[in-house]
Design an enzyme around this catalytic site. Structure first.
Site, PDB file in Angstrom:
ATOM      1  N   ASN A  95      -3.899   8.989  10.591  1.00 62.39           N
ATOM      2  CA  ASN A  95      -4.946   8.358  11.416  1.00 62.39           C
ATOM      3  C   ASN A  95      -6.115   9.277  11.773  1.00 62.39           C
ATOM      4  O   ASN A  95      -6.308   9.640  12.934  1.00 62.39           O
ATOM      5  CB  ASN A  95      -4.330   7.726  12.669  1.00 62.39           C
ATOM      6  CG  ASN A  95      -3.434   6.546  12.303  1.00 62.39           C
ATOM      7  OD1 ASN A  95      -2.294   6.730  11.861  1.00 62.39           O
ATOM      8  ND2 ASN A  95      -3.924   5.340  12.423  1.00 62.39           N
ATOM      9  N   TRP A  96      -6.888   9.640  10.747  1.00 58.55           N
ATOM     10  CA  TRP A  96      -8.117  10.414  10.955  1.00 58.55           C
ATOM     11  C   TRP A  96      -9.163   9.450  11.480  1.00 58.55           C
ATOM     12  O   TRP A  96      -9.364   8.372  10.891  1.00 58.55           O
ATOM     13  CB  TRP A  96      -8.615  11.013   9.629  1.00 58.55           C
ATOM     14  CG  TRP A  96      -7.654  11.956   8.970  1.00 58.55           C
ATOM     15  CD1 TRP A  96      -6.356  12.195   9.302  1.00 58.55           C
ATOM     16  CD2 TRP A  96      -7.925  12.777   7.825  1.00 58.55           C
ATOM     17  NE1 TRP A  96      -5.804  13.121   8.434  1.00 58.55           N
ATOM     18  CE2 TRP A  96      -6.747  13.479   7.523  1.00 58.55           C
ATOM     19  CE3 TRP A  96      -9.056  12.981   7.016  1.00 58.55           C
ATOM     20  CZ2 TRP A  96      -6.661  14.379   6.461  1.00 58.55           C
ATOM     21  CZ3 TRP A  96      -8.975  13.869   5.960  1.00 58.55           C
ATOM     22  CH2 TRP A  96      -7.789  14.567   5.692  1.00 58.55           C
ATOM     23  N   ARG A 130       4.345   7.723  14.461  1.00 63.83           N
ATOM     24  CA  ARG A 130       3.941   8.648  13.399  1.00 63.83           C
ATOM     25  C   ARG A 130       3.614  10.021  13.952  1.00 63.83           C
ATOM     26  O   ARG A 130       2.469  10.295  14.305  1.00 63.83           O
ATOM     27  CB  ARG A 130       2.671   8.129  12.734  1.00 63.83           C
ATOM     28  CG  ARG A 130       2.863   6.965  11.836  1.00 63.83           C
ATOM     29  CD  ARG A 130       1.547   6.647  11.174  1.00 63.83           C
ATOM     30  NE  ARG A 130       1.651   5.472  10.365  1.00 63.83           N
ATOM     31  CZ  ARG A 130       0.630   4.682  10.071  1.00 63.83           C
ATOM     32  NH1 ARG A 130      -0.586   4.972  10.509  1.00 63.83           N
ATOM     33  NH2 ARG A 130       0.802   3.636   9.312  1.00 63.83           N
ATOM     34  N   TYR A 158       0.845  -1.209   0.000  1.00 65.42           N
ATOM     35  CA  TYR A 158       0.000   0.000   0.000  1.00 65.42           C
ATOM     36  C   TYR A 158       0.875   1.253   0.000  1.00 65.42           C
ATOM     37  O   TYR A 158       0.729   2.138  -0.852  1.00 65.42           O
ATOM     38  CB  TYR A 158      -0.890  -0.055   1.238  1.00 65.42           C
ATOM     39  CG  TYR A 158      -1.632   1.198   1.632  1.00 65.42           C
ATOM     40  CD1 TYR A 158      -2.741   1.634   0.904  1.00 65.42           C
ATOM     41  CD2 TYR A 158      -1.272   1.915   2.777  1.00 65.42           C
ATOM     42  CE1 TYR A 158      -3.466   2.755   1.306  1.00 65.42           C
ATOM     43  CE2 TYR A 158      -1.991   3.028   3.189  1.00 65.42           C
ATOM     44  CZ  TYR A 158      -3.089   3.450   2.453  1.00 65.42           C
ATOM     45  OH  TYR A 158      -3.795   4.558   2.858  1.00 65.42           O
TER      46      TYR A 158
HETATM   47  P1  NAD Z   1     -12.794   4.536   2.826  1.00 66.62           P
HETATM   48  O1  NAD Z   1     -12.487   3.116   2.488  1.00 66.62           O
HETATM   49  O2  NAD Z   1     -13.837   4.783   3.849  1.00 66.62           O
HETATM   50  O3  NAD Z   1     -13.207   5.326   1.494  1.00 66.62           O
HETATM   51  C1  NAD Z   1     -12.732   5.016   0.214  1.00 66.62           C
HETATM   52  C2  NAD Z   1     -13.913   5.023  -0.730  1.00 66.62           C
HETATM   53  O4  NAD Z   1     -13.433   4.798  -2.066  1.00 66.62           O
HETATM   54  C3  NAD Z   1     -14.928   3.886  -0.432  1.00 66.62           C
HETATM   55  O5  NAD Z   1     -16.228   4.416  -0.263  1.00 66.62           O
HETATM   56  C4  NAD Z   1     -14.843   2.991  -1.660  1.00 66.62           C
HETATM   57  O6  NAD Z   1     -16.096   2.408  -2.011  1.00 66.62           O
HETATM   58  C5  NAD Z   1     -14.359   3.983  -2.727  1.00 66.62           C
HETATM   59  N1  NAD Z   1     -13.693   3.275  -3.820  1.00 66.62           N
HETATM   60  C6  NAD Z   1     -12.639   2.420  -3.732  1.00 66.62           C
HETATM   61  N2  NAD Z   1     -12.330   1.936  -4.957  1.00 66.62           N
HETATM   62  C7  NAD Z   1     -13.199   2.498  -5.832  1.00 66.62           C
HETATM   63  C8  NAD Z   1     -13.387   2.375  -7.222  1.00 66.62           C
HETATM   64  N3  NAD Z   1     -12.634   1.562  -7.964  1.00 66.62           N
HETATM   65  N4  NAD Z   1     -14.355   3.109  -7.810  1.00 66.62           N
HETATM   66  C9  NAD Z   1     -15.154   3.928  -7.059  1.00 66.62           C
HETATM   67  N5  NAD Z   1     -15.023   4.073  -5.736  1.00 66.62           N
HETATM   68  C10 NAD Z   1     -14.062   3.362  -5.122  1.00 66.62           C
HETATM   69  O7  NAD Z   1     -11.417   5.225   3.255  1.00 66.62           O
HETATM   70  P2  NAD Z   1     -11.141   6.676   3.891  1.00 66.62           P
HETATM   71  O8  NAD Z   1     -10.663   6.487   5.278  1.00 66.62           O
HETATM   72  O9  NAD Z   1     -12.280   7.582   3.622  1.00 66.62           O
HETATM   73  O10 NAD Z   1      -9.867   7.113   3.045  1.00 66.62           O
HETATM   74  C11 NAD Z   1      -9.923   7.938   1.903  1.00 66.62           C
HETATM   75  C12 NAD Z   1      -8.520   8.168   1.359  1.00 66.62           C
HETATM   76  O11 NAD Z   1      -7.662   8.687   2.377  1.00 66.62           O
HETATM   77  C13 NAD Z   1      -7.833   6.903   0.826  1.00 66.62           C
HETATM   78  O12 NAD Z   1      -7.114   7.229  -0.326  1.00 66.62           O
HETATM   79  C14 NAD Z   1      -6.884   6.508   1.932  1.00 66.62           C
HETATM   80  O13 NAD Z   1      -5.766   5.811   1.439  1.00 66.62           O
HETATM   81  C15 NAD Z   1      -6.503   7.871   2.505  1.00 66.62           C
HETATM   82  N6  NAD Z   1      -6.110   7.755   3.917  1.00 66.62           N
HETATM   83  C16 NAD Z   1      -7.006   7.773   4.933  1.00 66.62           C
HETATM   84  C17 NAD Z   1      -6.572   7.680   6.246  1.00 66.62           C
HETATM   85  C18 NAD Z   1      -7.495   7.779   7.422  1.00 66.62           C
HETATM   86  O14 NAD Z   1      -7.000   8.052   8.489  1.00 66.62           O
HETATM   87  N7  NAD Z   1      -8.786   7.601   7.292  1.00 66.62           N
HETATM   88  C19 NAD Z   1      -5.214   7.543   6.534  1.00 66.62           C
HETATM   89  C20 NAD Z   1      -4.314   7.500   5.467  1.00 66.62           C
HETATM   90  C21 NAD Z   1      -4.771   7.625   4.173  1.00 66.62           C
HETATM   91  N1  UDP Z   2      -4.209  -2.895  15.942  1.00 71.01           N
HETATM   92  C1  UDP Z   2      -4.364  -3.651  17.108  1.00 71.01           C
HETATM   93  N2  UDP Z   2      -5.552  -4.315  17.308  1.00 71.01           N
HETATM   94  C2  UDP Z   2      -6.578  -4.275  16.428  1.00 71.01           C
HETATM   95  C3  UDP Z   2      -6.415  -3.493  15.235  1.00 71.01           C
HETATM   96  C4  UDP Z   2      -5.213  -2.819  15.029  1.00 71.01           C
HETATM   97  O1  UDP Z   2      -3.457  -3.724  17.950  1.00 71.01           O
HETATM   98  O2  UDP Z   2      -7.631  -4.888  16.695  1.00 71.01           O
HETATM   99  C5  UDP Z   2      -2.952  -2.107  15.740  1.00 71.01           C
HETATM  100  C6  UDP Z   2      -2.217  -2.309  14.413  1.00 71.01           C
HETATM  101  O3  UDP Z   2      -1.350  -3.413  14.471  1.00 71.01           O
HETATM  102  C7  UDP Z   2      -1.481  -0.987  14.273  1.00 71.01           C
HETATM  103  C8  UDP Z   2      -2.426   0.036  14.922  1.00 71.01           C
HETATM  104  O4  UDP Z   2      -3.321  -0.739  15.730  1.00 71.01           O
HETATM  105  O5  UDP Z   2      -0.291  -1.031  15.035  1.00 71.01           O
HETATM  106  C9  UDP Z   2      -3.219   0.918  13.953  1.00 71.01           C
HETATM  107  O6  UDP Z   2      -3.904   0.106  13.042  1.00 71.01           O
HETATM  108  P1  UDP Z   2      -4.876   0.645  11.912  1.00 71.01           P
HETATM  109  O7  UDP Z   2      -5.573  -0.562  11.338  1.00 71.01           O
HETATM  110  O8  UDP Z   2      -5.782   1.695  12.422  1.00 71.01           O
HETATM  111  O9  UDP Z   2      -3.975   1.249  10.763  1.00 71.01           O
HETATM  112  P2  UDP Z   2      -2.514   1.885  10.622  1.00 71.01           P
HETATM  113  O10 UDP Z   2      -2.401   3.032  11.564  1.00 71.01           O
HETATM  114  O11 UDP Z   2      -1.533   0.802  10.914  1.00 71.01           O
HETATM  115  O12 UDP Z   2      -2.487   2.316   9.197  1.00 71.01           O
END
Ligand code: NAD
Ligand code: UDP
EC number: 4.1.1.35
Length: 386
Positions: free
Chosen positions: A211-212, A338, A182
């Site tokens: 980590n939002w 992080r 990834y």
């Molecule tokens: P999420 O999985 O809730 O949302 C992703 C959305 O994309 C889903 O609704 C999924 O159906 C859609 N999707 C995936 N493949 C698709 C396709 N081929 N066609 C149409 N739609 C498609 O994830 P999120 O937490 O909302 O994350 C959004 C972005 O932010 C991602 O790119 C993720 O890598 C990045 N991100 C989020 C976090 C976080 O903390 N939430 C952290 C790091 C990166």
């Molecule tokens: N983790 C855990 N127990 C769980 C799920 C996750 O200990 O049930 C740990 C995981 O190994 C990582 C951290 O929690 O160290 C955050 O995991 P997350 O899946 O949120 O994503 P990451 O921050 O690694 O992208």
């Protein structure tokens, strides 16, 4: 809404946004913000719409003429280019982004985060459209400090662990550690977006979320997602709390994370949308450096907060240790720590996160309890009856 101005005091003109992945966790909050606080239009693209249903129906909603849902899989749909052309700005959120998939479905992970994002970048570049692309803090991988001896005093020196957009290296594990599929795919798409900017003048912004978390993140296994599914840590621990089972600490729960409330993070994205001159050409860390905990501390805090909001006492053994191999399977690896450097986002957009970890867990777990407690109880009593 009238009289809204950008950070330089210029009036903000309504724009049209093609938001890909709008039906996900971040997309749903961003759509909510754009509908309730701005005059902008959203062409919402996703394969799912459950998390934004409340914004799409009924047709009498005050913003009904400003949001349109397009059920499109961007892997194979020729309508995508048309939508990008119609919009002023494209925001790409679509991705497979749950760690449980990185080592078990590495091909899907790489295709989703790199190959499927390629046409989006290309259409924006060819049509002279601005792009906000969602990457991840995971592109940093491990900290330099992780390679120092355990007792080295340098481990306490921020120079060895604070993650800076323009100077920190990206440090991943070996290829067998498929966890990094990834991060590596995201890194390559970042490099491509950056190169399109440098060589072809693409106007871009790259977001690296740290980590939002908040309501609507992922799913509760067996309730609104597959029973065997493994979501991100907030939903894993919520599921354990709802079912009154111990929270599972992977490899001792020693990894550290900084968690940010989704609503704080969305403020930052809105500033990027509405201040292109300040956001274009930049990569932004978006996180809360003040909310650092180990995963074990997160588990303890969530147990305490959940007990407060649900009125239920916590169970006798609130946590258990599991190995990463048992929990995620072969090829898992982890980011050790992080902490986002905030210099660039501060300077460009004057943005700072506000919500403490305790407060964000209180509002999020109140939501989890209200949304899922009854459904989990019913599902559990059905299983016992069978
Ligand atoms: P999420 O999985 O809730 O949302 C992703 C959305 O994309 C889903 O609704 C999924 O159906 C859609 N999707 C995936 N493949 C698709 C396709 N081929 N066609 C149409 N739609 C498609 O994830 P999120 O937490 O909302 O994350 C959004 C972005 O932010 C991602 O790119 C993720 O890598 C990045 N991100 C989020 C976090 C976080 O903390 N939430 C952290 C790091 C990166
Ligand atoms: N983790 C855990 N127990 C769980 C799920 C996750 O200990 O049930 C740990 C995981 O190994 C990582 C951290 O929690 O160290 C955050 O995991 P997350 O899946 O949120 O994503 P990451 O921050 O690694 O992208």
């Amino acid at each position: 809404m009238a009289g809204r101005v950008d950070l330089d005091g210029n009036p903000i003109k309504p724009i049209s946004i093609c938001m890909i992945g709008a039906g996900g966790f971040i997309g749903s909050h961003l759509c909510e913000k754009l509908m309730s606080e701005t005059p902008h239009k959203v062409l919402a693209v996703d394969v799912y719409s459950d998390k934004i249903k409340h914004l799409l129906e009924p047709a009498t909603l005050p913003w009904a003429d400003r949001i349109q849902f397009h059920r499109i899989n961007i892997k194979n749909d020729s309508r995508l280019e048309g939508l990008i052309k119609m919009a002023d700005l494209t925001i790409n959120l679509a991705a497979i982004c749950t760690p449980a998939d990185y080592n078990t479905r590495p091909l899907d992970t790489i295709y989703s985060n790199f190959i499927d994002a390629l046409p989006v970048v290309k259409y924006c570049s060819e049509n002279g459209k601005r792009l906000i692309h969602f990457s991840t803090c995971e592109v940093y991988g491990k900290t330099i400090g992780a390679f120092l001896p355990k007792d080295s005093p340098l481990r306490q020196d921020p120079a060895y662990f604070v993650l800076k957009e323009d100077t920190s290296p990206c440090i991943f594990g070996s290829i067998e550690k498929q966890r990094w599929s990834y991060a590596c795919a995201k890194q390559l798409i970042e490099r491509l977006v950056y190169a399109e900017g440098a060589e072809n003048g693409l106007e871009f912004t790259i977001v690296r979320p740290f980590n939002w978390i908040g309501p609507r993140m992922d799913f509760i296994p067996g309730i609104d997602g597959p029973s065997e599914g493994v979501p991100r840590v907030l939903a894993c621990f919520s599921n354990n709390l709802l079912r009154r089972e111990p929270l599972k600490l992977v490899d001792g729960g020693e990894s550290q994370r900084t968690f940010i409330y989704i609503k704080d993070a969305i403020e930052a994205v809105l500033l990027m949308i509405e201040n292109p001159a300040r956001a274009n050409g930049h990569i932004f860390n978006v996180g809360n450096p003040n909310n650092e905990v180990t995963v074990r501390q997160l588990a303890e805090m969530m147990t305490q907060v959940y007990s407060n909001v649900s009125g239920e006492s916590s169970i006798e053994t609130p946590t258990i240790d599991v190995s990463s191999k048992e929990f995620y399977g072969e090829g898992y690896d982890d980011s050790d720590k992080r902490i986002p450097d905030m210099t660039i986002i501060n300077r460009q957009l004057g943005w700072n996160p506000k919500t403490s970890l305790w407060d964000l867990l209180e509002s999020t777990l109140t939501y989890q309890h209200r949304t899922y407690a009854e459904a989990v109880k019913q599902a559990m009593s059905k299983t016992t009856a069978n």
